[in-house]
Design a protein around this motif. Structure first.
Motif, PDB file in Angstrom:
ATOM      1  N   LYS A 175      -5.989   2.428   4.253  1.00 54.81           N
ATOM      2  CA  LYS A 175      -5.108   2.462   3.100  1.00 54.81           C
ATOM      3  C   LYS A 175      -5.769   1.841   1.874  1.00 54.81           C
ATOM      4  O   LYS A 175      -5.671   2.354   0.761  1.00 54.81           O
ATOM      5  N   ILE A 176      -6.451   0.713   2.081  1.00 55.27           N
ATOM      6  CA  ILE A 176      -7.135   0.054   0.959  1.00 55.27           C
ATOM      7  C   ILE A 176      -8.247   0.950   0.417  1.00 55.27           C
ATOM      8  O   ILE A 176      -8.432   1.082  -0.809  1.00 55.27           O
ATOM      9  N   MET A 234       0.818  -1.198   0.000  1.00 63.36           N
ATOM     10  CA  MET A 234       0.000   0.000   0.000  1.00 63.36           C
ATOM     11  C   MET A 234       0.863   1.263   0.000  1.00 63.36           C
ATOM     12  O   MET A 234       0.584   2.240  -0.691  1.00 63.36           O
ATOM     13  N   GLU A 235       1.932   1.239   0.797  1.00 65.79           N
ATOM     14  CA  GLU A 235       2.802   2.416   0.901  1.00 65.79           C
ATOM     15  C   GLU A 235       3.503   2.707  -0.421  1.00 65.79           C
ATOM     16  O   GLU A 235       3.740   3.848  -0.773  1.00 65.79           O
ATOM     17  N   ARG A 236       3.891   1.638  -1.143  1.00 59.17           N
ATOM     18  CA  ARG A 236       4.554   1.856  -2.424  1.00 59.17           C
ATOM     19  C   ARG A 236       3.605   2.403  -3.466  1.00 59.17           C
ATOM     20  O   ARG A 236       4.037   2.975  -4.465  1.00 59.17           O
ATOM     21  N   GLY A 237       2.317   2.265  -3.235  1.00 53.91           N
ATOM     22  CA  GLY A 237       1.333   2.793  -4.183  1.00 53.91           C
ATOM     23  C   GLY A 237       1.356   2.072  -5.508  1.00 53.91           C
ATOM     24  O   GLY A 237       1.202   2.681  -6.564  1.00 53.91           O
ATOM     25  N   GLY A 252      -4.946  -3.616  11.531  1.00 58.01           N
ATOM     26  CA  GLY A 252      -6.175  -3.907  10.796  1.00 58.01           C
ATOM     27  C   GLY A 252      -6.846  -2.668  10.230  1.00 58.01           C
ATOM     28  O   GLY A 252      -7.093  -2.551   9.021  1.00 58.01           O
ATOM     29  N   LEU A 253      -7.192  -1.733  11.112  1.00 64.75           N
ATOM     30  CA  LEU A 253      -7.888  -0.527  10.641  1.00 64.75           C
ATOM     31  C   LEU A 253      -6.990   0.348   9.782  1.00 64.75           C
ATOM     32  O   LEU A 253      -7.464   1.031   8.864  1.00 64.75           O
ATOM     33  N   GLN A 260      -6.680   3.650  -1.622  1.00 64.98           N
ATOM     34  CA  GLN A 260      -6.199   3.145  -2.903  1.00 64.98           C
ATOM     35  C   GLN A 260      -7.341   2.991  -3.906  1.00 64.98           C
ATOM     36  O   GLN A 260      -7.135   3.101  -5.110  1.00 64.98           O
ATOM     37  N   HIS A 261      -8.536   2.777  -3.434  1.00 64.49           N
ATOM     38  CA  HIS A 261      -9.705   2.633  -4.309  1.00 64.49           C
ATOM     39  C   HIS A 261     -10.481   3.939  -4.476  1.00 64.49           C
ATOM     40  O   HIS A 261     -11.590   3.932  -5.027  1.00 64.49           O
ATOM     41  N   GLY A 262      -9.913   5.049  -3.982  1.00 57.45           N
ATOM     42  CA  GLY A 262     -10.584   6.339  -4.129  1.00 57.45           C
ATOM     43  C   GLY A 262     -11.694   6.563  -3.138  1.00 57.45           C
ATOM     44  O   GLY A 262     -12.577   7.398  -3.370  1.00 57.45           O
ATOM     45  N   GLY A 263     -11.680   5.847  -2.024  1.00 56.14           N
ATOM     46  CA  GLY A 263     -12.722   5.997  -1.022  1.00 56.14           C
ATOM     47  C   GLY A 263     -12.147   6.353   0.335  1.00 56.14           C
ATOM     48  O   GLY A 263     -11.049   6.885   0.458  1.00 56.14           O
ATOM     49  N   SER A 264     -12.902   6.029   1.386  1.00 56.25           N
ATOM     50  CA  SER A 264     -12.475   6.334   2.752  1.00 56.25           C
ATOM     51  C   SER A 264     -13.194   5.420   3.719  1.00 56.25           C
ATOM     52  O   SER A 264     -14.140   4.705   3.346  1.00 56.25           O
TER      53      SER A 264
END
Length: 489
Positions: free
Chosen positions: A457-458, A327-330, A451-452, A461-465
């Motif tokens: 992060k996920i 996730m950090e590497r994007g 976990g959270l 990555q999908h443009g959400g929150s």
């Protein structure tokens, strides 16, 4: 005074203008005093010469006996005496030159007692300021062929009186010149330097980085051009300063963000070290005790099972760390259409045993046809973390509600568990790595503290929150994802 003269343009212009005006007036006075006699004498000579030639021509039409009235008329008209001499130098008409003496009143002539007619014609130099001179012209009378000479006498008496008058009034004239020069210089210096002084003040404001001042000059000369240029300079500097300030703010924010990231990275590695060190220490102690057969560790099967559980816990932590690193590497996600209702049901099946162990009831509201583009593995990981948190941190026998719905251009997934509560001061820190709202039982429940953080992060990555808040029934976790424009695939 010297300092003010050096620092004040108005004072300099005043002094220079005053000195120039005084010098010009003094020079003008001196030139008038010096040139007036010369100019007057030259003009008088030219005038009398012309009139003498004219009178001589007129006398050629008269006889000696008849010329008296004509001479008298000429003397009366021009205020000068005339004399007629024959070729031998004898006075045959007019006045005797030796009897001429100018008086001190208004330059009039007086006749003195007659002298012998044989004296030479000469200027009367008894008073050098009143020089008598004569102008001659040759002619002959009508009734005679003998050449005669017409003499016209003049004096500088009048012009010398004017020069004397100028000499008497020069102190008053000097005072008047000085006064006029001072007043004129004051007005001129103020008029000329007023806009310059104002522009100087505005330039001082600009040097102090105060760009709110404007010249607002309507002049079209060089000063007006300078004022216009200063206004444009102020506008350019103001815009440049605003851009520079914005750039500095952005740089400061970037530096602060970089520092926060560095601090978060340090905290993250510190927490990872701590999370790995504890189970490794526990597992080493168990394995060492079993190898030595000391006390309770003689029951190897029991402690081998415990060591395996610790190893599984470490493996789970490592897997989550790998996911976090991804996730950090994007890195790019394998975005494919995902039917969320089916994905959630699949997650529920994976955690069905956990729900049964805690006698918890799951109530699902999952309408079909809700699609989103995403990475199925990561989305399943995020939903699994939310479901496991709801099960692990809820009391036995409670209800857990799971729903999915479309809202505007988003898809909202909610997981709400009753019987739980999070302190308000802890809510802002829930998505920080290794943060636990209940540290005392985190390892017993198997939580890694990531976990959270992974869920957030996920979602990003999908443009959400993701949001977590206390609700009327307990705690509600909401995952917001973009709505796909496709309804079928």
């Amino acid at each position: 005074m010297i300092t003010k003269l050096k620092n004040s343009l108005t004072t300099k212009i005043f002094l220079v203008t005053c000195l120039l005006l005084t010098a010009v007036c003094a020079l003008t006075y001196g030139l008038i005093a010096q040139l007036m006699p010369l100019t007057y004498t030259a003009d008088q000579e030219r005038l009398l010469a012309d009139q003498a030639d004219r009178l001589a021509k007129q006398l050629e039409e008269y006889t000696l006996a008849d010329c008296g009235p004509l001479l008298s008329q000429f003397t009366f008209q021009y205020g000068v005496p005339v004399s007629i001499q024959d070729s031998a130098g004898n006075v045959v008409g007019g006045v005797d030159p030796s009897d001429i003496m100018p008086t001190g009143e208004n330059g009039q002539w007086v006749m003195l007692p007659t002298h012998s007619s044989g004296e030479d014609i000469r200027p009367n130099n008894e008073n050098a300021d009143y020089i008598v001179y004569c102008i001659g012209s040759d002619f002959s009378f009508k009734d005679s062929s003998e050449n005669c000479q017409l003499l016209v006498f003049a004096s500088t008496r009048v012009v010398n009186q004017a020069a004397e008058a100028l000499g008497h009034i020069w102190p008053w004239l000097a005072a008047a010149i000085l006064l006029v020069s001072v007043l004129t210089s004051l007005f001129y210096a103020h008029f000329i330097t007023r806009p310059i002084v104002r522009l100087s003040g505005i330039s001082q404001k600009l040097s102090e980085l105060d760009f709110s001042w404007r010249c607002k000059e309507k002049r079209t000369d060089e000063i007006g051009t300078l004022a216009h240029n200063l206004d444009e300079l102020a506008d350019h500097l103001s815009r440049s300063m605003q851009k520079l300030q914005a750039a500095n703010d952005t740089l400061r924010k970037d530096v602060e963000r970089e520092q926060q990231l560095e601090q978060a990275q340090r905290d993250f590695f510190s927490a990872v070290s701590h999370e790995l060190k504890t189970p490794i220490t526990v597992m080493k102690g168990q394995l060492g005790g079993m190898l030595d057969g000391i006390g309770v560790y003689a029951d190897r099967d029991k402690y081998l099972a415990r060591s395996l559980a610790v190893a599984n816990q470490m493996e789970s932590l490592v897997q989550e760390l790998l996911t976090v690193s991804r996730m950090e590497r994007g890195g790019e996600l394998s975005m494919i259409p995902v039917e969320l209702a089916a994905l959630i049901r699949s997650c529920l099946q994976n955690y069905d045993e956990l729900f049964q162990q805690k006698e918890q009831t799951v109530i699902a509201d999952l309408p079909s046809g809700i699609w989103s583009a995403g990475d199925p593995g990561l989305l399943k990981k995020a939903l699994g973390n939310l479901l496991s948190n709801a099960a692990l941190y809820s009391p036995v026998g409670v209800k857990i509600w799971i729903s999915a719905r479309k809202e505007d251009n988003n898809i909202v997934l909610s997981v709400e568990n009753e019987g739980a509560h999070i302190a308000p001061e802890q809510l802002p820190h829930l998505f920080e790595p290794f943060f636990r709202s209940d540290p005392s039982r985190s390892r017993q429940t198997g939580g890694s503290g990531l976990g959270l953080y992974l869920v957030q992060k996920i979602a990003e990555q999908h443009g959400g929150s993701c949001q977590i808040q206390n609700s009327a029934r307990g705690v509600c976790a909401t995952l917001i994802l973009p709505n796909s424009t496709q309804t079928t695939y």
